[in-house]
Design a protein around this motif. Structure first.
Motif, PDB file in Angstrom:
ATOM      1  N   ALA A  14       0.949  -1.275   0.135  1.00  0.00           N
ATOM      2  CA  ALA A  14      -0.082   0.168   0.272  1.00  0.00           C
ATOM      3  C   ALA A  14       1.168   0.989   0.286  1.00  0.00           C
ATOM      4  O   ALA A  14       0.379   2.451   0.316  1.00  0.00           O
ATOM      5  N   LEU A  15       2.249   0.931  -0.332  1.00  0.00           N
ATOM      6  CA  LEU A  15       2.833   2.774  -0.675  1.00  0.00           C
ATOM      7  C   LEU A  15       2.269   3.009  -1.682  1.00  0.00           C
ATOM      8  O   LEU A  15       1.231   2.897  -3.207  1.00  0.00           O
ATOM      9  N   PRO A  16       2.813   4.884  -1.524  1.00  0.00           N
ATOM     10  CA  PRO A  16       1.627   5.640  -2.863  1.00  0.00           C
ATOM     11  C   PRO A  16       3.002   5.239  -4.575  1.00  0.00           C
ATOM     12  O   PRO A  16       3.859   5.144  -4.016  1.00  0.00           O
ATOM     13  N   ILE A  17       2.094   5.219  -5.283  1.00  0.00           N
ATOM     14  CA  ILE A  17       2.602   4.672  -6.097  1.00  0.00           C
ATOM     15  C   ILE A  17       3.782   5.290  -6.754  1.00  0.00           C
ATOM     16  O   ILE A  17       5.288   4.408  -7.437  1.00  0.00           O
ATOM     17  N   ALA A  18       3.600   6.710  -6.930  1.00  0.00           N
ATOM     18  CA  ALA A  18       5.417   7.750  -7.078  1.00  0.00           C
ATOM     19  C   ALA A  18       5.968   6.952  -5.899  1.00  0.00           C
ATOM     20  O   ALA A  18       7.503   6.943  -6.783  1.00  0.00           O
ATOM     21  N   VAL A  19       6.073   6.894  -4.586  1.00  0.00           N
ATOM     22  CA  VAL A  19       7.702   5.746  -3.876  1.00  0.00           C
ATOM     23  C   VAL A  19       7.798   4.846  -4.306  1.00  0.00           C
ATOM     24  O   VAL A  19       9.174   4.202  -4.029  1.00  0.00           O
ATOM     25  N   ALA A  20       6.739   3.549  -5.191  1.00  0.00           N
ATOM     26  CA  ALA A  20       6.565   2.673  -5.617  1.00  0.00           C
ATOM     27  C   ALA A  20       7.690   2.741  -6.947  1.00  0.00           C
ATOM     28  O   ALA A  20       8.575   1.648  -6.864  1.00  0.00           O
ATOM     29  N   LEU A  55       3.298  23.224 -16.049  1.00  0.00           N
ATOM     30  CA  LEU A  55       3.041  23.643 -15.751  1.00  0.00           C
ATOM     31  C   LEU A  55       1.415  24.156 -15.476  1.00  0.00           C
ATOM     32  O   LEU A  55       0.287  24.449 -15.673  1.00  0.00           O
ATOM     33  N   ALA A  56       0.335  23.777 -16.704  1.00  0.00           N
ATOM     34  CA  ALA A  56      -0.979  22.955 -17.200  1.00  0.00           C
ATOM     35  C   ALA A  56      -1.369  22.431 -15.876  1.00  0.00           C
ATOM     36  O   ALA A  56      -2.401  22.556 -15.557  1.00  0.00           O
ATOM     37  N   LEU A  57      -1.057  21.181 -15.733  1.00  0.00           N
ATOM     38  CA  LEU A  57      -1.365  20.589 -14.518  1.00  0.00           C
ATOM     39  C   LEU A  57      -1.889  21.303 -13.445  1.00  0.00           C
ATOM     40  O   LEU A  57      -2.582  20.733 -12.721  1.00  0.00           O
ATOM     41  N   PRO A  58      -1.118  21.350 -13.069  1.00  0.00           N
ATOM     42  CA  PRO A  58      -1.227  22.355 -10.970  1.00  0.00           C
ATOM     43  C   PRO A  58      -1.871  23.387 -11.677  1.00  0.00           C
ATOM     44  O   PRO A  58      -3.303  23.662 -10.606  1.00  0.00           O
ATOM     45  N   GLY A 268      -2.385  18.888  -4.141  1.00  0.00           N
ATOM     46  CA  GLY A 268      -2.861  17.709  -5.360  1.00  0.00           C
ATOM     47  C   GLY A 268      -2.306  18.023  -6.448  1.00  0.00           C
ATOM     48  O   GLY A 268      -1.736  17.123  -6.819  1.00  0.00           O
ATOM     49  N   ALA A 269      -1.120  18.949  -6.722  1.00  0.00           N
ATOM     50  CA  ALA A 269      -0.597  19.486  -7.995  1.00  0.00           C
ATOM     51  C   ALA A 269       0.993  19.147  -7.705  1.00  0.00           C
ATOM     52  O   ALA A 269       1.676  18.002  -8.161  1.00  0.00           O
ATOM     53  N   ALA A 270       1.684  18.689  -5.962  1.00  0.00           N
ATOM     54  CA  ALA A 270       2.574  17.973  -5.585  1.00  0.00           C
ATOM     55  C   ALA A 270       2.722  16.951  -5.985  1.00  0.00           C
ATOM     56  O   ALA A 270       3.371  16.435  -5.741  1.00  0.00           O
ATOM     57  N   GLY A 271       1.371  16.026  -5.730  1.00  0.00           N
ATOM     58  CA  GLY A 271       1.303  14.913  -5.387  1.00  0.00           C
ATOM     59  C   GLY A 271       1.223  14.120  -6.762  1.00  0.00           C
ATOM     60  O   GLY A 271       2.227  13.112  -7.204  1.00  0.00           O
ATOM     61  N   VAL A 276       4.969  11.992 -11.517  1.00  0.00           N
ATOM     62  CA  VAL A 276       5.153  12.424 -13.270  1.00  0.00           C
ATOM     63  C   VAL A 276       7.016  12.040 -12.542  1.00  0.00           C
ATOM     64  O   VAL A 276       6.821  11.480 -13.603  1.00  0.00           O
ATOM     65  N   ALA A 277       7.620  13.146 -12.287  1.00  0.00           N
ATOM     66  CA  ALA A 277       8.972  13.161 -11.474  1.00  0.00           C
ATOM     67  C   ALA A 277       9.447  11.547 -11.170  1.00  0.00           C
ATOM     68  O   ALA A 277      10.360  10.800 -11.989  1.00  0.00           O
ATOM     69  N   SER A 278       8.698  10.346 -10.744  1.00  0.00           N
ATOM     70  CA  SER A 278       9.127   9.171 -10.420  1.00  0.00           C
ATOM     71  C   SER A 278       9.130   8.347 -11.679  1.00  0.00           C
ATOM     72  O   SER A 278      10.265   7.627 -12.098  1.00  0.00           O
ATOM     73  N   ALA A 279       7.972   8.385 -11.994  1.00  0.00           N
ATOM     74  CA  ALA A 279       7.282   7.927 -13.729  1.00  0.00           C
ATOM     75  C   ALA A 279       9.014   7.990 -14.588  1.00  0.00           C
ATOM     76  O   ALA A 279       9.495   6.911 -14.840  1.00  0.00           O
ATOM     77  N   GLN A 280       9.236   9.511 -14.464  1.00  0.00           N
ATOM     78  CA  GLN A 280      10.423  10.010 -15.344  1.00  0.00           C
ATOM     79  C   GLN A 280      11.825   8.816 -15.169  1.00  0.00           C
ATOM     80  O   GLN A 280      12.445   8.617 -16.235  1.00  0.00           O
ATOM     81  N   LEU A 281      11.552   8.761 -13.649  1.00  0.00           N
ATOM     82  CA  LEU A 281      12.943   8.449 -13.082  1.00  0.00           C
ATOM     83  C   LEU A 281      13.011   6.989 -13.537  1.00  0.00           C
ATOM     84  O   LEU A 281      14.213   6.790 -13.891  1.00  0.00           O
ATOM     85  N   LEU A 282      11.834   6.356 -13.749  1.00  0.00           N
ATOM     86  CA  LEU A 282      12.302   4.803 -13.696  1.00  0.00           C
ATOM     87  C   LEU A 282      12.411   4.769 -15.377  1.00  0.00           C
ATOM     88  O   LEU A 282      13.035   3.779 -16.262  1.00  0.00           O
ATOM     89  N   ALA A 283      11.414   5.490 -16.390  1.00  0.00           N
ATOM     90  CA  ALA A 283      12.082   5.285 -18.064  1.00  0.00           C
ATOM     91  C   ALA A 283      12.762   5.971 -18.374  1.00  0.00           C
ATOM     92  O   ALA A 283      13.357   4.824 -18.868  1.00  0.00           O
ATOM     93  N   TRP A 284      14.084   6.197 -17.064  1.00  0.00           N
ATOM     94  CA  TRP A 284      15.517   6.813 -17.777  1.00  0.00           C
ATOM     95  C   TRP A 284      16.455   5.578 -17.296  1.00  0.00           C
ATOM     96  O   TRP A 284      17.439   5.270 -17.987  1.00  0.00           O
ATOM     97  N   ILE A 285      15.991   5.142 -16.047  1.00  0.00           N
ATOM     98  CA  ILE A 285      16.709   3.473 -16.101  1.00  0.00           C
ATOM     99  C   ILE A 285      16.081   2.712 -17.148  1.00  0.00           C
ATOM    100  O   ILE A 285      17.304   2.051 -17.378  1.00  0.00           O
TER     101      ILE A 285
END
Length: 412
Positions: A14-20, A55-58, A268-271, A276-285
């Motif tokens: 049950a970790l947040p998806i971003a953390v996972a 920037l459109a997201l927040p 909400g925007a921070a979450g 997005v940043a975590s997914a981009q990190l995994l995509a880079w790896i």
């Protein structure tokens, strides 16, 4: 394989998806022995967010908060009731019309599902609708969010694929209209068979008082469609318009409410941006490890036909959409799929954007493991299985539109 098992294990905790996602990226680095990449993790986190389009997201999240607090959302529902009129199953039609209006504002399936279940389902239950049907109609309407502009997924896809976001918005108009029409026909048929109550307008909120709320979605769509503003500018200006209406026209909001609105929007925007940043990190790896190239080779070897490729891609994306949130799924799949689709099969990137975004959104409500089903069940208190049975006809209609969009690009 170890990284995939680790990601699944982290989700079961049950970790947040971003953390996972971030921990999975670290696990993949450790597994491959590329420990030097740990020195670049912080930089990659920042790089993943360095895009004007994001920037459109927040700003659109702020718009949603302003609509909710300022009373524009409630007035859009009243406006929908006035447009539908006294027909059998009128409140169900109202829910769908309100979903269409909110789709032009929120642009997120999950956000729209959350707002509409809290706003529309209690009204439908009080009017005599079965709760499972009320939730299913609301969930089906939320599928319009990634298709009707301005879509949050379209914004992200445009950033990743480097294609004009305004073109994606325009491309979604006909598929969104087809899905909406199919849903209206299904509701009308179900209303006659189940003898749902006849709808009535909200007497406490005259239609003329609800009309100013319509200015918000009209402004967003028209300003982007006619090139008067970018999606980012339109989101910011629409948020200011929603705040002004709430403060000085509807008077449902006070200046003292503004700090709370901005705080909720920021959180909400921070979450979302952390995700997005975590997914981009995994995509880079994954790109560093060459995994996207392996997946692309597997898909390319399956067939030389663009049609068969698209059908196989639909199945793959639906499976991914069932178990992952659309945003990280989009960030992980587009860098793999898009070069293959455009370079080897000659498919248009705008066309691919519609196919990918629709698939990932429909996967949220696809049984047996659609995450949106369980979110709807949690928000409404109704068993997920009962909702799944009621939502299947709407999913079938949405799938038919998706196949049409896949096979006949003229629809976009």
């Amino acid at each position: 394989m170890m990284a995939l098992a680790g990601f699944a294990g982290l989700l079961t905790l049950a970790l947040p998806i971003a953390v996972a996602l971030a921990l999975t990226a670290a696990l993949l680095i450790w597994q491959r022995g590329d420990v030097i990449l740990f020195d670049s993790l912080a930089q990659q986190y920042v790089t993943g967010l360095e895009s004007y389009g994001l920037l459109a997201l927040p700003l659109f999240i702020l718009l949603g908060e302003a609509m909710n607090a300022g009373g524009a959302g409630r007035r859009l529902v009243a406006l929908a009731a006035g447009l539908v009129g006294p027909v059998r199953g009128g409140l169900a039609h109202v829910s769908l019309v309100a979903n269409v209006m909110l789709a032009a504002i929120l642009g997120s399936t999950v956000a729209q599902l959350t707002v509409m279940i809290r706003m529309a389902v209690p009204q439908m239950v009080r009017a005599g609708y079965p709760r499972a049907d009320a939730v299913a109609i609301t969930a089906a309407g939320a599928m319009l969010a990634p298709v009707i502009p301005p879509s949050m997924l379209f914004i992200l896809y445009g950033v990743i694929a480097q294609v004009p976001i305004g073109d994606l918005f325009t491309a979604g108009l006909i598929p969104g209209a087809l899905m909406g029409l199919a849903f209206f026909l299904l509701i009308a048929r179900r209303a006659r068979r189940a003898d749902w109550p006849v709808g009535t307008a909200d007497r406490d909120l005259p239609l003329r008082q609800a009309l100013p709320a319509l200015a918000i979605p009209v402004f967003v769509v028209c300003s982007i469609a006619f090139g008067l503003a970018t999606p980012t500018e339109a989101g910011g200006l629409a948020a200011l318009l929603a705040l002004a209406l709430g403060l000085w026209v509807f008077r449902d909001m006070r200046l003292a409410d503004l700090p709370g609105i901005f705080t909720r929007a920021a959180l909400g925007a921070a979450g979302v941006l952390f995700l997005v940043a975590s997914a981009q990190l995994l995509a880079w790896i994954l790109a560093y490890a060459g995994i996207p190239a392996q997946v692309a080779a597997l898909l390319a070897g399956a067939s030389d036909s663009p049609v068969l490729f698209l059908l196989l891609l639909n199945l793959l994306l639906l499976g991914i959409g069932m178990v992952m949130d659309p945003i990280p799924a989009l960030l992980l799949t587009v860098p793999v799929i898009l070069p293959l689709a455009t370079d080897q099969f000659g498919l248009d990137p705008i066309h691919m954007g519609l196919v990918i975004c629709m698939n990932l959104s429909l996967g949220l409500l696809t049984p047996p493991v659609g995450a949106g089903l369980f979110a709807a069940a949690s928000l409404s208190g109704e068993p997920a299985g009962r909702i799944a049975v009621r939502v299947l006809p709407y999913l079938a209609a949405a799938f038919a539109v998706l196949i049409g969009v896949s096979l006949w690009p003229v629809l976009i």
